[in-house]
Design an enzyme around this catalytic site. Structure first.
Site, PDB file in Angstrom:
ATOM      1  N   SER A  87      10.976 -32.259 -14.376  1.00 48.87           N
ATOM      2  CA  SER A  87      11.578 -32.138 -13.042  1.00 48.87           C
ATOM      3  C   SER A  87      12.832 -31.270 -13.138  1.00 48.87           C
ATOM      4  O   SER A  87      13.565 -31.317 -14.129  1.00 48.87           O
ATOM      5  CB  SER A  87      11.944 -33.515 -12.483  1.00 48.87           C
ATOM      6  OG  SER A  87      10.778 -34.199 -12.067  1.00 48.87           O
ATOM      7  N   SER A 137       1.306 -43.820 -13.721  1.00 55.59           N
ATOM      8  CA  SER A 137       1.840 -44.561 -14.855  1.00 55.59           C
ATOM      9  C   SER A 137       1.299 -45.985 -14.813  1.00 55.59           C
ATOM     10  O   SER A 137       0.734 -46.429 -13.807  1.00 55.59           O
ATOM     11  CB  SER A 137       3.373 -44.593 -14.782  1.00 55.59           C
ATOM     12  OG  SER A 137       3.785 -45.355 -13.653  1.00 55.59           O
ATOM     13  N   GLY A 150       8.483 -34.708 -18.532  1.00 54.08           N
ATOM     14  CA  GLY A 150       9.896 -34.706 -18.159  1.00 54.08           C
ATOM     15  C   GLY A 150      10.385 -33.374 -17.646  1.00 54.08           C
ATOM     16  O   GLY A 150      11.476 -32.926 -18.013  1.00 54.08           O
ATOM     17  N   ASP A 197      -0.762 -41.657 -17.113  1.00 50.83           N
ATOM     18  CA  ASP A 197       0.437 -41.101 -17.733  1.00 50.83           C
ATOM     19  C   ASP A 197       1.054 -42.138 -18.677  1.00 50.83           C
ATOM     20  O   ASP A 197       1.297 -43.276 -18.285  1.00 50.83           O
ATOM     21  CB  ASP A 197       1.430 -40.732 -16.614  1.00 50.83           C
ATOM     22  CG  ASP A 197       2.614 -39.929 -17.108  1.00 50.83           C
ATOM     23  OD1 ASP A 197       2.509 -39.301 -18.172  1.00 50.83           O
ATOM     24  OD2 ASP A 197       3.647 -39.929 -16.411  1.00 50.83           O
ATOM     25  N   ASP A 224      -0.020 -42.656 -25.598  1.00 48.39           N
ATOM     26  CA  ASP A 224       1.280 -42.275 -26.132  1.00 48.39           C
ATOM     27  C   ASP A 224       1.644 -43.150 -27.329  1.00 48.39           C
ATOM     28  O   ASP A 224       2.182 -44.236 -27.181  1.00 48.39           O
ATOM     29  CB  ASP A 224       2.351 -42.401 -25.042  1.00 48.39           C
ATOM     30  CG  ASP A 224       3.719 -41.938 -25.513  1.00 48.39           C
ATOM     31  OD1 ASP A 224       3.831 -41.523 -26.687  1.00 48.39           O
ATOM     32  OD2 ASP A 224       4.667 -41.982 -24.723  1.00 48.39           O
TER      33      ASP A 224
END
Length: 330
Positions: free
Chosen positions: A235, A56, A233, A93, A115
């Site tokens: 996990s 990230s 997302g 990311d 994004d």
């Protein structure tokens, strides 16, 4: 400029094509430090899995782009040293700007995500197209996003989710030239992917989240046959790590993730990349808290980061084998 090819990395194009044909998803594991990276490479070499190393912007600021570039190079050499050459991607990311994506491409990233999902549709299209035009000059692959995931993770935050509109995906892909598409079908960032009100409870008090919107995924697959789809997302927020953290002094109430059987189902579809970050944070924190509680005199970082790294490796290997289906696909 440093090309990812000089670092021994690959982009996602061939990996995604093979994953879709094989009915599995490639793990996209986030990392911030050496121990996390070692665990990822150890697990993926041991299970013979391709891997996407995700960074990230927050992680990039934390580790520094010079260190990250050389950590990626070291990861490739480390895999070879461990005895099996696996395909390794270095991926940005949630890139938030054109400038950030360019800087990553010029510093050895083989894949970037832009994004623009929080922008108006046409602005998202224009930004994603601009990044693609630059990235493709250097054979770097680009991931775009339609729809908004709720939750908080690193620098990404949204109060509520907005499912991807299947009627937009064809237009978006054709106008931007993007190589893969992140969609929103009910996954969420962070360790609290759903509020307690959104879940049901078992008699033992365990929160059970609502199912993913596989009907939307199926509609998107019909609109984009054979096109790589990404789930963010994802996990599963393992109960054992949550319990361990709380047993040894942590407070993370109402933690709930995506059931692994739903991720297995998604991995057999056009979803060929599944992002996992929070699970790694939880596993590492759980073990470190345990060491500190049981050995309060300990102050050597190797004595608590080492066991945390071992637990991460074990968890990632199991994910590759039992959840993503990527084991043996390198």
């Amino acid at each position: 400029m440093t090309s990812y090819k000089d670092l021994g990395l690959v982009n996602t194009k061939e990996l995604f094509a093979k994953a879709m044909k094989g009915g599995y998803a490639i793990p996209a594991y986030n990392f911030n430090n050496m121990e996390q990276l070692q665990a990822i490479i150890q697990a993926c070499v041991e299970t013979k899995s391709p891997v996407i190393l995700q960074v990230s912007n927050g992680a990039r600021n934390y580790a520094d782009k010079f260190f990250l570039r050389n950590m990626a190079r070291a990861a490739v050499e480390y895999a070879d040293e461990l005895g099996y050459k696996i395909p390794i991607v270095l991926h940005l990311d949630h890139g938030s700007s054109y400038e950030l994506c360019v800087d990553c491409i010029e510093n050895g990233f083989s894949s970037v995500m832009i994004d623009g999902s929080s922008l108006p549709y046409e602005e998202n299209v224009a930004l994603t197209k601009k990044v693609c035009e630059y990235a493709h000059k250097y054979d770097v692959t680009v991931e775009g996003e339609l729809g908004v995931l709720a939750g908080v993770e690193d620098e990404v935050s949204a109060a509520e989710s907005h499912y991807t509109k299947p009627e937009e995906v064809q237009d978006f892909v054709s106008k931007t030239g993007v190589d893969s598409l992140a969609i929103s079908i009910g996954t969420s960032h962070g360790r609290c992917k759903f509020t307690p009100e959104q879940c049901t409870r078992t008699p033992e008090g365990v929160l059970v989240p609502p199912p993913l919107a596989f009907d939307i995924l199926e509609e998107i697959e019909k609109k984009l046959p054979g096109f790589p789809i990404v789930l963010h997302g994802s996990s599963s927020v393992p109960v054992e790590y949550v319990k361990m953290i709380e047993q040894f002094g942590g407070k993370i109430p109402d933690s709930v993730g995506i059931p692994e059987e739903q991720l297995r189902k998604a991995a057999k579809s056009a979803v060929c990349k599944i992002n996992i970050d929070s699970d790694g944070r939880l596993a590492m924190t759980a073990v470190i808290r345990k060491v500190f509680a049981e050995k309060p005199e300990e102050f050597d970082p190797r004595k608590y980061l080492g066991p945390a790294r071992d637990e991460l490796k074990k968890m990632y290997a199991r994910k590759n084998i039992e959840v993503l289906g990527s084991a043996g696909q390198a």
